[in-house]
Design an enzyme around this catalytic site. Structure first.
Site, PDB file in Angstrom:
ATOM      1  NE  ARG A   1      -0.341   0.782   4.863  1.00 50.30           N
ATOM      2  CZ  ARG A   1      -0.677   0.583   6.118  1.00 50.30           C
ATOM      3  NH1 ARG A   1      -1.715  -0.152   6.401  1.00 50.30           N
ATOM      4  NH2 ARG A   1       0.030   1.113   7.096  1.00 50.30           N
TER       5      ARG A   1
ATOM      6  CB  ILE B   1       5.243   5.627  -0.377  1.00 43.79           C
ATOM      7  CG1 ILE B   1       4.655   6.962   0.123  1.00 43.79           C
ATOM      8  CG2 ILE B   1       6.506   5.876  -1.197  1.00 43.79           C
ATOM      9  CD1 ILE B   1       5.536   7.735   1.091  1.00 43.79           C
TER      10      ILE B   1
ATOM     11  CG  ASP C   1       8.219  -9.338  10.149  1.00 43.09           C
ATOM     12  OD1 ASP C   1       9.023  -8.404   9.916  1.00 43.09           O
ATOM     13  OD2 ASP C   1       7.668  -9.499  11.253  1.00 43.09           O
TER      14      ASP C   1
ATOM     15  CG  LEU D   1      14.331  10.137  24.586  1.00 42.73           C
ATOM     16  CD1 LEU D   1      14.382   8.811  23.833  1.00 42.73           C
ATOM     17  CD2 LEU D   1      15.604  10.932  24.317  1.00 42.73           C
TER      18      LEU D   1
ATOM     19  CE1 TYR E   1       9.268   6.845  10.055  1.00 44.21           C
ATOM     20  CE2 TYR E   1       9.614   9.219  10.090  1.00 44.21           C
ATOM     21  CZ  TYR E   1       9.250   8.076   9.408  1.00 44.21           C
ATOM     22  OH  TYR E   1       8.887   8.154   8.081  1.00 44.21           O
TER      23      TYR E   1
ATOM     24  CE  LYS F   1      11.779   6.170   7.638  1.00 43.21           C
ATOM     25  NZ  LYS F   1      11.659   5.213   6.537  1.00 43.21           N
TER      26      LYS F   1
ATOM     27  CB  THR G   1       0.116   8.109   2.576  1.00 42.08           C
ATOM     28  OG1 THR G   1       0.522   8.645   3.833  1.00 42.08           O
ATOM     29  CG2 THR G   1       1.235   8.244   1.569  1.00 42.08           C
TER      30      THR G   1
HETATM   31  P1  NAD Z   1       2.397   2.769   5.007  1.00 41.12           P
HETATM   32  O1  NAD Z   1       2.247   2.471   6.459  1.00 41.12           O
HETATM   33  O2  NAD Z   1       1.185   3.144   4.232  1.00 41.12           O
HETATM   34  O3  NAD Z   1       3.085   1.524   4.270  1.00 41.12           O
HETATM   35  C1  NAD Z   1       4.191   0.849   4.824  1.00 41.12           C
HETATM   36  C2  NAD Z   1       4.176  -0.590   4.334  1.00 41.12           C
HETATM   37  O4  NAD Z   1       5.293  -1.248   4.950  1.00 41.12           O
HETATM   38  C3  NAD Z   1       2.905  -1.326   4.758  1.00 41.12           C
HETATM   39  O5  NAD Z   1       2.337  -2.009   3.662  1.00 41.12           O
HETATM   40  C4  NAD Z   1       3.403  -2.296   5.837  1.00 41.12           C
HETATM   41  O6  NAD Z   1       2.662  -3.494   5.908  1.00 41.12           O
HETATM   42  C5  NAD Z   1       4.843  -2.524   5.377  1.00 41.12           C
HETATM   43  N1  NAD Z   1       5.655  -3.049   6.486  1.00 41.12           N
HETATM   44  C6  NAD Z   1       5.690  -2.590   7.755  1.00 41.12           C
HETATM   45  N2  NAD Z   1       6.475  -3.384   8.497  1.00 41.12           N
HETATM   46  C7  NAD Z   1       6.952  -4.366   7.686  1.00 41.12           C
HETATM   47  C8  NAD Z   1       7.794  -5.477   7.890  1.00 41.12           C
HETATM   48  N3  NAD Z   1       8.297  -5.773   9.101  1.00 41.12           N
HETATM   49  N4  NAD Z   1       8.070  -6.266   6.829  1.00 41.12           N
HETATM   50  C9  NAD Z   1       7.553  -6.002   5.614  1.00 41.12           C
HETATM   51  N5  NAD Z   1       6.743  -4.954   5.369  1.00 41.12           N
HETATM   52  C10 NAD Z   1       6.440  -4.146   6.394  1.00 41.12           C
HETATM   53  O7  NAD Z   1       3.524   3.911   4.917  1.00 41.12           O
HETATM   54  P2  NAD Z   1       3.866   4.966   3.735  1.00 41.12           P
HETATM   55  O8  NAD Z   1       3.326   6.268   4.141  1.00 41.12           O
HETATM   56  O9  NAD Z   1       3.541   4.407   2.409  1.00 41.12           O
HETATM   57  O10 NAD Z   1       5.451   5.047   3.928  1.00 41.12           O
HETATM   58  C11 NAD Z   1       6.386   4.315   3.145  1.00 41.12           C
HETATM   59  C12 NAD Z   1       7.786   4.763   3.536  1.00 41.12           C
HETATM   60  O11 NAD Z   1       7.898   6.175   3.355  1.00 41.12           O
HETATM   61  C13 NAD Z   1       8.126   4.496   4.984  1.00 41.12           C
HETATM   62  O12 NAD Z   1       9.484   4.109   5.086  1.00 41.12           O
HETATM   63  C14 NAD Z   1       7.893   5.840   5.653  1.00 41.12           C
HETATM   64  O13 NAD Z   1       8.666   5.977   6.826  1.00 41.12           O
HETATM   65  C15 NAD Z   1       8.345   6.772   4.548  1.00 41.12           C
HETATM   66  N6  NAD Z   1       7.815   8.141   4.638  1.00 41.12           N
HETATM   67  C16 NAD Z   1       6.493   8.412   4.483  1.00 41.12           C
HETATM   68  C17 NAD Z   1       6.032   9.739   4.533  1.00 41.12           C
HETATM   69  C18 NAD Z   1       4.589  10.124   4.341  1.00 41.12           C
HETATM   70  O14 NAD Z   1       4.274  11.328   4.355  1.00 41.12           O
HETATM   71  N7  NAD Z   1       3.672   9.187   4.126  1.00 41.12           N
HETATM   72  C19 NAD Z   1       6.942  10.765   4.791  1.00 41.12           C
HETATM   73  C20 NAD Z   1       8.288  10.454   4.957  1.00 41.12           C
HETATM   74  C21 NAD Z   1       8.705   9.138   4.864  1.00 41.12           C
END
Ligand code: NAD
Length: 440
Positions: free
Chosen positions: A210, A212, A254, A290, A346, A350, A381
């Site tokens: 799902r 990104i 996982d 924290l 987090y 990162k 998202t």
């Molecule tokens: P999301 O929660 O919609 O999707 C994350 C996906 O990772 C999910 O499908 C989840 O099942 C999968 N996942 C989680 N743990 C897992 C594991 N142990 N093994 C395999 N898969 C696993 O998040 P998103 O918003 O699409 O974010 C994607 C990436 O972008 C992440 O790394 C997030 O930190 C980063 N990010 C997002 C934003 C934002 O604004 N949405 C901003 C900065 C960074």
């Protein structure tokens, strides 16, 4: 994605009927995004140089090949490219201003301003180092000045830089939400590749079920890659849907499991023979100040966002599965650059990803491979849709493009870094944040 950007869409609808100005609400620019078959640029391009201009000739040839018209003496232009890689003196800097001031006035909505500058660390003397660094401040400032969805970015180039795929990305609609960025481009690692496509490349995307990750899978597949979609078993149904629509394979995994790297390598070897692109996208948040942080929250975030990436990269580097011209791209976050209240775990994970990318780049270069990070800012998202309205609207607005980005904006940036032709870019962190003020 449906329903996540209602208020923004409402503002856009209002802006279309002219009410927005009447109400004094700033207009939200409509960004130009990639559409198959659309031209590279919507109008002519103005190319100039200060110094010897060898990159200007290359850029002009690229634009001619792409069918982009050369700018006339006056009128709007869709792009301005200035090769300032030969700038050494304050007089050169004054010449840059003399070129840019009238050029910026001519920049059309959703235009592209792209500067090529020298590497300050390689400067022959102190004045040249100062002038090289001055371009950084200039570009970050003009990016805040240009309006209507236009962007400004700086490529810091070595004399032997392999610029083609990077220039094409920054001029194209693919870079819609990449603004105010400084990216270093050097000689290509390994053998320079000519084709600017993903055709035939095998790409692993973690967290692909799902958000990104799904957009990354769709976008890389659209450009020709074969997708290996990875996500946790609980996301199995949506994961299969992504694998099916992209024509790839699904791996329920996982990534924090002790045998995760082995299982991934086995899947790649048995189903695809090798891998060309690895996108570490899976990520989680467990926010807490924290002072109130427990070990479980800390460890869960570090395990998914950093430990798993380190383990998978180590396994890949020690295997015969990683193909020639491999490209690894990690999804970081602007939180890892700026820090964010309640996100020590987090942001640490990162920022750790950024450290990992920088440390691994030289090792990977020896085998013709690259590793880079993308750092998304506010992306529309499900996660951001759940934010309280005030926080969400603020998040959307505190950037130069005055809106949130879309998952596809992150995906297009990863597509550029994933190309074999992008071998000149490694160890970089590219923010996809519309020049967010956070950590700028
Ligand atoms: P999301 O929660 O919609 O999707 C994350 C996906 O990772 C999910 O499908 C989840 O099942 C999968 N996942 C989680 N743990 C897992 C594991 N142990 N093994 C395999 N898969 C696993 O998040 P998103 O918003 O699409 O974010 C994607 C990436 O972008 C992440 O790394 C997030 O930190 C980063 N990010 C997002 C934003 C934002 O604004 N949405 C901003 C900065 C960074």
């Amino acid at each position: 994605m449906s329903g996540v950007s209602t208020s923004r869409d409402t503002l856009r609808d209002l802006s279309q009927i002219g009410l927005v100005q009447a109400l004094g609400v700033p207009r939200i620019p409509q960004l130009r995004r990639f559409v198959a078959g659309a031209p590279l640029l919507d109008g002519p391009a103005l190319v100039g140089s200060v110094g010897d201009g060898s990159f200007a000739k290359q850029v002009q040839a690229l634009l001619d090949d792409a069918g982009v018209a050369r700018a006339a003496d006056e009128g709007k232009v869709a792009a301005v490219v200035l090769d300032a890689s030969g700038a050494r003196t304050l007089d050169d800097l004054a010449a840059i201003q003399q070129f840019l001031t009238p050029a910026v006035k001519r920049l059309a909505p959703v235009g592209r301003l792209l500067l090529l500058g020298p590497e300050p660390a390689d400067a022959p003397d102190v004045e040249a180092a100062a002038v090289a660094q001055a371009l950084d401040g200039l570009v970050r400032s003009v990016a805040k000045e240009v309006r209507a969805g236009a962007t400004a970015n700086l490529l810091v180039v070595t004399p032997d830089a392999d610029i083609t795929s990077t220039v094409l990305f920054f001029l194209s609609a693919r870079s819609a939400y990449v603004d105010g960025q400084v990216v270093r481009v050097g000689a290509a690692v390994g053998t320079p590749e000519v084709a600017d496509t993903l055709t035939g490349r095998v790409a692993v995307v973690t967290g692909a079920a799902r958000g990104i990750g799904a957009a990354i899978a769709d976008t890389l597949a659209r450009d020709g890659a074969t997708i290996v979609a990875v996500d946790i078993p609980a996301a199995g149904e949506s994961l299969s849907a992504v694998a099916n629509r992209t024509g790839g394979t699904a791996l329920q995994l996982d990534i924090t499991a002790p045998d995760a790297a082995d299982r991934l390598l086995t899947h790649l070897r048995e189903r695809h023979g090798h891998v060309d692109i690895v996108v570490h996208n899976a990520g989680i948040t467990r926010d807490k100040l924290l002072a109130n942080m427990d070990a479980d929250r800390w460890n869960a975030v570090l395990a998914v966002n950093l430990r798993a990436q380190l383990a998978i990269n180590t396994a890949l580097l020690g295997s015969d599965v990683l193909g020639d011209s491999a490209r690894i791209v990690s999804v970081a976050s602007t939180s890892g650059i700026a820090g964010n209240r309640g996100q020590t775990n987090y942001a640490a994970s990162k920022a750790g990803v950024i450290g990992m990318v920088r440390a691994l780049a030289p090792q990977l270069a020896q085998r013709g491979a690259t590793i880079n990070a993308v750092a998304p800012g506010f992306i529309e998202t499900d996660m951001t849709a759940k934010m309280p309205l005030g926080t969400r609207e603020a998040g959307r607005r505190i950037n130069s493009l005055r809106q949130g980005g879309l998952p596809v904006d992150v995906a297009e940036t990863i597509g550029w870094l994933g190309r074999a032709a992008s071998g000149g870019v490694t160890g970089q962190v590219v923010r996809v944040c519309g020049q967010s003020m956070l950590g700028a």
